[in-house]
Enzyme design. Structure first.
Site, PDB file in Angstrom:
ATOM      1  N   SER A 233       0.831  -1.222   0.000  1.00 52.20           N
ATOM      2  CA  SER A 233       0.000   0.000   0.000  1.00 52.20           C
ATOM      3  C   SER A 233       0.862   1.268   0.000  1.00 52.20           C
ATOM      4  O   SER A 233       0.618   2.197  -0.776  1.00 52.20           O
ATOM      5  CB  SER A 233      -0.974   0.000   1.174  1.00 52.20           C
ATOM      6  OG  SER A 233      -0.330  -0.311   2.375  1.00 52.20           O
ATOM      7  N   HIS A 263      -2.085  -8.821   2.260  1.00 52.49           N
ATOM      8  CA  HIS A 263      -1.719  -7.561   2.930  1.00 52.49           C
ATOM      9  C   HIS A 263      -2.820  -7.245   3.942  1.00 52.49           C
ATOM     10  O   HIS A 263      -3.100  -8.035   4.831  1.00 52.49           O
ATOM     11  CB  HIS A 263      -1.535  -6.500   1.843  1.00 52.49           C
ATOM     12  CG  HIS A 263      -0.870  -5.235   2.262  1.00 52.49           C
ATOM     13  ND1 HIS A 263      -0.185  -5.095   3.440  1.00 52.49           N
ATOM     14  CD2 HIS A 263      -0.794  -4.009   1.643  1.00 52.49           C
ATOM     15  CE1 HIS A 263       0.295  -3.853   3.533  1.00 52.49           C
ATOM     16  NE2 HIS A 263      -0.071  -3.173   2.456  1.00 52.49           N
ATOM     17  N   HIS A 309       5.792 -12.702   7.815  1.00 52.01           N
ATOM     18  CA  HIS A 309       5.953 -11.312   7.382  1.00 52.01           C
ATOM     19  C   HIS A 309       7.073 -11.213   6.368  1.00 52.01           C
ATOM     20  O   HIS A 309       8.040 -11.982   6.426  1.00 52.01           O
ATOM     21  CB  HIS A 309       6.252 -10.397   8.582  1.00 52.01           C
ATOM     22  CG  HIS A 309       5.927  -8.972   8.297  1.00 52.01           C
ATOM     23  ND1 HIS A 309       6.837  -8.114   7.744  1.00 52.01           N
ATOM     24  CD2 HIS A 309       4.781  -8.285   8.448  1.00 52.01           C
ATOM     25  CE1 HIS A 309       6.249  -6.939   7.581  1.00 52.01           C
ATOM     26  NE2 HIS A 309       5.004  -7.014   8.009  1.00 52.01           N
ATOM     27  N   ARG A 318       3.297  -4.984  17.272  1.00 49.94           N
ATOM     28  CA  ARG A 318       1.893  -4.550  17.216  1.00 49.94           C
ATOM     29  C   ARG A 318       0.999  -5.683  17.717  1.00 49.94           C
ATOM     30  O   ARG A 318      -0.004  -5.448  18.376  1.00 49.94           O
ATOM     31  CB  ARG A 318       1.529  -4.152  15.767  1.00 49.94           C
ATOM     32  CG  ARG A 318       2.385  -2.996  15.245  1.00 49.94           C
ATOM     33  CD  ARG A 318       2.162  -2.751  13.759  1.00 49.94           C
ATOM     34  NE  ARG A 318       2.535  -3.902  12.943  1.00 49.94           N
ATOM     35  CZ  ARG A 318       2.362  -3.988  11.635  1.00 49.94           C
ATOM     36  NH1 ARG A 318       1.810  -2.972  10.978  1.00 49.94           N
ATOM     37  NH2 ARG A 318       2.741  -5.059  10.963  1.00 49.94           N
ATOM     38  N   ASP A 364      -2.033  -8.707  12.213  1.00 48.64           N
ATOM     39  CA  ASP A 364      -3.403  -9.138  11.945  1.00 48.64           C
ATOM     40  C   ASP A 364      -3.854 -10.330  12.793  1.00 48.64           C
ATOM     41  O   ASP A 364      -5.047 -10.622  12.867  1.00 48.64           O
ATOM     42  CB  ASP A 364      -3.560  -9.485  10.457  1.00 48.64           C
ATOM     43  CG  ASP A 364      -3.349  -8.271   9.582  1.00 48.64           C
ATOM     44  OD1 ASP A 364      -3.717  -7.171  10.028  1.00 48.64           O
ATOM     45  OD2 ASP A 364      -2.802  -8.410   8.484  1.00 48.64           O
TER      46      ASP A 364
HETATM   47  N1  HAX Z   1       1.289 -19.815   6.197  1.00 49.22           N
HETATM   48  C1  HAX Z   1       1.650 -20.651   5.209  1.00 49.22           C
HETATM   49  N2  HAX Z   1       2.661 -20.414   4.360  1.00 49.22           N
HETATM   50  C2  HAX Z   1       3.360 -19.289   4.553  1.00 49.22           C
HETATM   51  C3  HAX Z   1       3.068 -18.392   5.590  1.00 49.22           C
HETATM   52  C4  HAX Z   1       1.964 -18.675   6.426  1.00 49.22           C
HETATM   53  N3  HAX Z   1       1.574 -17.860   7.388  1.00 49.22           N
HETATM   54  N4  HAX Z   1       3.940 -17.358   5.523  1.00 49.22           N
HETATM   55  C5  HAX Z   1       4.745 -17.625   4.467  1.00 49.22           C
HETATM   56  N5  HAX Z   1       4.382 -18.769   3.887  1.00 49.22           N
HETATM   57  C6  HAX Z   1       4.933 -19.348   2.655  1.00 49.22           C
HETATM   58  C7  HAX Z   1       4.736 -18.401   1.489  1.00 49.22           C
HETATM   59  O1  HAX Z   1       3.417 -18.515   0.974  1.00 49.22           O
HETATM   60  C8  HAX Z   1       5.807 -18.824   0.534  1.00 49.22           C
HETATM   61  O2  HAX Z   1       5.361 -19.988  -0.108  1.00 49.22           O
HETATM   62  P1  HAX Z   1       5.617 -20.219  -1.698  1.00 49.22           P
HETATM   63  O3  HAX Z   1       7.102 -20.071  -1.883  1.00 49.22           O
HETATM   64  O4  HAX Z   1       5.100 -21.581  -1.960  1.00 49.22           O
HETATM   65  O5  HAX Z   1       4.848 -19.126  -2.376  1.00 49.22           O
HETATM   66  C9  HAX Z   1       6.950 -19.213   1.492  1.00 49.22           C
HETATM   67  O6  HAX Z   1       6.331 -19.487   2.761  1.00 49.22           O
HETATM   68  C10 HAX Z   1       8.007 -18.161   1.664  1.00 49.22           C
HETATM   69  O7  HAX Z   1       7.392 -16.980   2.067  1.00 49.22           O
HETATM   70  P2  HAX Z   1       8.152 -15.951   3.053  1.00 49.22           P
HETATM   71  O8  HAX Z   1       9.426 -15.565   2.402  1.00 49.22           O
HETATM   72  O9  HAX Z   1       8.218 -16.531   4.426  1.00 49.22           O
HETATM   73  O10 HAX Z   1       7.114 -14.771   3.123  1.00 49.22           O
HETATM   74  P3  HAX Z   1       6.797 -13.675   2.020  1.00 49.22           P
HETATM   75  O11 HAX Z   1       7.670 -12.514   2.280  1.00 49.22           O
HETATM   76  O12 HAX Z   1       6.802 -14.246   0.645  1.00 49.22           O
HETATM   77  O13 HAX Z   1       5.282 -13.326   2.359  1.00 49.22           O
HETATM   78  C11 HAX Z   1       3.445 -12.854   3.774  1.00 49.22           C
HETATM   79  C12 HAX Z   1       4.943 -12.616   3.532  1.00 49.22           C
HETATM   80  C13 HAX Z   1       2.976 -11.954   4.894  1.00 49.22           C
HETATM   81  C14 HAX Z   1       2.664 -12.508   2.501  1.00 49.22           C
HETATM   82  C15 HAX Z   1       3.243 -14.341   4.155  1.00 49.22           C
HETATM   83  O14 HAX Z   1       3.923 -14.617   5.355  1.00 49.22           O
HETATM   84  C16 HAX Z   1       1.770 -14.733   4.286  1.00 49.22           C
HETATM   85  O15 HAX Z   1       1.131 -15.033   3.269  1.00 49.22           O
HETATM   86  N6  HAX Z   1       1.231 -14.724   5.544  1.00 49.22           N
HETATM   87  C17 HAX Z   1      -0.178 -15.000   5.761  1.00 49.22           C
HETATM   88  C18 HAX Z   1      -1.019 -13.820   5.328  1.00 49.22           C
HETATM   89  C19 HAX Z   1      -0.838 -12.639   6.281  1.00 49.22           C
HETATM   90  O16 HAX Z   1      -0.902 -12.781   7.486  1.00 49.22           O
HETATM   91  N7  HAX Z   1      -0.657 -11.443   5.709  1.00 49.22           N
HETATM   92  C20 HAX Z   1      -0.556 -10.209   6.505  1.00 49.22           C
HETATM   93  C21 HAX Z   1       0.839  -9.698   6.649  1.00 49.22           C
HETATM   94  C22 HAX Z   1       0.887  -8.419   7.440  1.00 49.22           C
HETATM   95  C23 HAX Z   1       0.383  -7.306   6.602  1.00 49.22           C
HETATM   96  O17 HAX Z   1       0.951  -6.875   5.605  1.00 49.22           O
HETATM   97  N8  HAX Z   1      -0.728  -6.789   6.940  1.00 49.22           N
HETATM   98  O18 HAX Z   1      -1.226  -5.834   6.176  1.00 49.22           O
END
Ligand code: HAX
Length: 425
Positions: A233, A263, A309, A318, A364
């Site tokens: 964002s 996000h 994250h 947070r 979150d």
């Molecule tokens: N559950 C399952 N798998 C997860 C995971 C979780 N909570 N967190 C990461 N992974 C997976 C990713 O999907 C990725 O898999 P692929 O390679 O198969 O695509 C792998 O682990 C490596 O990811 P990463 O390097 O650990 O994390 P990223 O930087 O790629 O992504 C995210 C960060 C926040 C998007 C990710 O941890 C996620 O999807 N978490 C769950 C959704 C979530 O809580 N989002 C909110 C984040 C906070 C925010 O921005 N709020 O606005």
């Protein structure tokens, strides 16, 4: 002149000189390395953006203008916005001046409600909020002054004016979206005696006899305000703003990114996950049940929302703040207890999945359970609360960028073929 504008006018020349001299003296120094993996990995770790409002060291979490988040949890959002913009906490008089300015610029125009009323009844509240902001673009002071031929040094002034207007209307707009979208009755008029956060709570119209929900919302709006410049964002808002699209365009664009499930939308998904596990196990699950549910989620190819994250490698401070709030005000609530239990179990599960870089809860994971406890049970609305707060970060970043004269953003992209040739030569 408002005190905030006055303060910024005093700070900006020094900031401009500092950046100008830094680039002049060290402009050719290398500060970041880019690997092929980083390019195909969502630019994770590439240092290619400036953000002076806040930073997120992986081992510390959010720091706003050099103040750790844990030292800001008692502040009100107006103090945070001032801090984000100026780098200093405001005096009482400065807060009062900002509050008076926000009240003076409040008032959502009627045409906004007409547009929102014309949308399909089941529109996502984030789409309604973003649309509400975007249709007000015709009010932009920035666009008006730019069209008249404004000097570059003055760009920050109408950016600040637009920011104040957007922040001023957001509680009423977001409160109105809630009441309209969920059939809660007529919109509630703003109470100018209240501060920004309390007025928002007032316009949501939920029962809050002892004022604890208002306390939660103050904390919520403070915690979500900013998270450096590279998240979807902030980066989107920043990029759109760099084309000198005005703050209405830029913030609305940034919020469209916040509406993504990876996000900001994760907060609605998170509570859904917690309620699903409670439904499956008929109440607060045991740690063993929770562990199984987390594995089932992963094995179904889904993410466990609220965990992980892109930058952090610790429990999000947070989340810590929300957990402390829950322990103080609703420790007996089964949803909160499930969230708390999840914190004891889920990281151990995620730690066993090698690819997951951060197994810890993010912001979150904790907020939804608390909102649910206080009667805000429309999950889809949660990202709107996030947006009202995050607008402070996006807008302060825009003001600062226009103040130092940041140019249009334009990184270089290359085809896969070129990269292939580059790494194999
Ligand atoms: N559950 C399952 N798998 C997860 C995971 C979780 N909570 N967190 C990461 N992974 C997976 C990713 O999907 C990725 O898999 P692929 O390679 O198969 O695509 C792998 O682990 C490596 O990811 P990463 O390097 O650990 O994390 P990223 O930087 O790629 O992504 C995210 C960060 C926040 C998007 C990710 O941890 C996620 O999807 N978490 C769950 C959704 C979530 O809580 N989002 C909110 C984040 C906070 C925010 O921005 N709020 O606005």
């Amino acid at each position: 002149m408002s005190m905030l504008k006055d303060k910024m006018a005093g700070i900006i020349p020094g900031m401009r000189d500092e950046i100008k001299n830094l680039v002049k003296e060290h402009g050719d120094k290398e500060i970041s390395k880019v690997t092929l993996k980083m390019i195909y990995g969502g630019m994770r770790g590439v240092k290619g953006l400036v953000c002076d409002t806040s930073e997120v060291p992986p081992d510390k979490g959010l720091i706003i203008r050099e103040i750790m988040l844990k030292d800001l949890t008692e502040k009100i959002p107006e103090e945070i916005f001032w801090l984000l913009c100026t780098g200093q906490l405001p005096t009482k008089a400065e807060v009062a001046d900002l509050q008076a300015e926000l009240h003076a610029h409040a008032g959502v125009p009627d045409y906004v409600w007409k547009v929102l009323e014309a949308m399909p009844k089941d529109s996502h509240p984030m789409c309604m909020l973003d649309t509400g902001i975007l249709v007000m673009e015709g009010e932009s002071e920035f666009r008006k002054r730019y069209t008249q031929g404004m000097r570059k040094e003055d760009y920050w002034e109408p950016t600040l004016a637009d920011s104040i207007r957007i922040l001023a209307i957001l509680p009423e707009l977001a409160g109105g979206v809630y009441r309209m979208r969920y059939g809660k009755g007529p919109r509630i008029k703003s109470d100018t005696k209240l501060d920004w956060s309390a007025d928002y709570v007032h316009m949501l119209g939920l029962p809050d006899n002892d004022g604890t929900f208002a306390k939660l919302m103050r904390l919520y709006l403070t915690l979500h305000s900013d998270h450096e410049g590279g998240n979807v964002s902030a980066h989107t808002c920043h990029c759109v703003g760099s084309a000198l699209s005005d703050p209405y365009y830029a913030v609305s664009a940034g919020l469209n990114g916040l509406a993504g499930p990876l996000h900001g939308l994760a907060n609605q998904e998170c509570l859904g996950w917690v309620l699903d596990v409670m439904k499956k196990f008929n109440g607060v699950p045991s740690e063993k049940d929770l562990e199984k549910f987390a594995w089932d989620t992963l094995n179904a190819g889904k993410v466990v929302p609220g965990y992980g994250h892109a930058v952090l490698r610790i429990t999000d401070p947070r989340f810590d703040a929300f957990l402390a709030f829950g322990k103080k005000y609703c420790a007996d609530d089964p949803v909160f207890q499930t969230v708390e239990r999840g914190f004891n179990v889920v990281p151990n599960v995620l730690r066993q999945v090698q690819k997951i870089a951060d197994p810890w809860p993010n912001v979150d994971a904790g907020s939804g359970g608390l909102l649910y406890h206080f009667g805000l049970r429309e999950f889809e609305y949660y990202t709107v609360l996030f947006s009202v707060s995050r607008a402070m970060g996006m807008l302060s970043q825009l003001i600062v960028s226009r103040a130092w004269g940041e140019p249009i953003e334009r990184p270089k992209s290359v085809p896969t073929k070129w990269l292939k040739a580059q790494v194999t030569k």
